[in-house]
Enzyme design. Sequence first.
Site, mmCIF file in Angstrom:
data_model
loop_
_atom_site.group_PDB
_atom_site.id
_atom_site.type_symbol
_atom_site.label_atom_id
_atom_site.label_comp_id
_atom_site.label_asym_id
_atom_site.label_seq_id
_atom_site.Cartn_x
_atom_site.Cartn_y
_atom_site.Cartn_z
ATOM 1 N N CYS A 46 4.682 -59.862 42.831
ATOM 2 C CA CYS A 46 5.979 -59.172 42.892
ATOM 3 C C CYS A 46 6.138 -58.452 44.227
ATOM 4 C CB CYS A 46 6.079 -58.184 41.724
ATOM 5 S SG CYS A 46 7.496 -57.069 41.822
ATOM 6 N N CYS A 103 7.594 -54.893 44.112
ATOM 7 C CA CYS A 103 6.587 -53.931 43.649
ATOM 8 C C CYS A 103 5.827 -53.322 44.823
ATOM 9 C CB CYS A 103 5.580 -54.610 42.712
ATOM 10 S SG CYS A 103 6.288 -55.227 41.166
#
Length: 284
Positions: free
Chosen positions: A35, A38
């Site tokens: 991700c 993230c």
Amino acid sequence: MSPHIIDITQENAQQVLVEESRTRPVVVDFWADWCEPCKNLMPILEKLANEYNGQFLLAKLNADELQPIAQQLGVRSLPTVMIFKDGQPVDGFAGVQPENEIRAILQKYLPDPWEALIEEANALMQEEKFSEALPLLLQAYKESEEKASIGVGLAQVYLQLNRCDEAEALLDKVMMVDQDAAYEQAMALLKLKREAASSPEMKALEDKHAANPDDMETAYLLSVQYSQHGKPREALDLLLGLLRKNLNYDDGAAKKAYMDIVTSLGQGDPLATEYQRKIYTLLY
């Protein structure tokens, strides 16, 4: 890793999400290696965790490794952040958010920044160190934008220091809706202090000074009475007037009395700062 940041594992999940969140907010960051957003969000959260210095715990949860927990909590996208209190999620957001918006969310669940000052001041007051507690409460009062309850507490400290004028000025600001038991207690103590301060000696000196303001001895004796009865501003004003006429009055006794009163007010006291500036202007 910072003591304010932890990785959630299968073994510690219960302790962190339930038990730890009963003592302080736990901010859970759901993330995964793949991700990219993230990786943008996590440094912001880590920065805030360190900046707030333990007011909340940042708990990082790898959603791939702990998929059952993420699913149980209803995580549908990454990154997701949840704030836990008392074992339950109470707030959160999905996606990368600006730092100022994250701060605003966190602030709803964190102690007010002045609470630590009040706690420290209360500890000092328990030890009757009122002069040391005073600047802490002054700072808390200012930072809280003059919150009434803090103002009442500050007035009580002033009263313990026999500084009735400052206490009365603070109590006069308290609106009727905020006039609770602590306020009534402070007002009662103020009345008692005022009555105790009205000594016949002081009244006689005040009358004599009013009749002859140029009598330096009377002014000096009255300043001593004021300093002993919780009227430091009045005492300092009289002494400053004396020093302007005679800097070495009574072989320096007036100057020493002035500096002793300023010192007794304590470091950081606004009144002390004001009169330090005035004497330095006179001396230099």
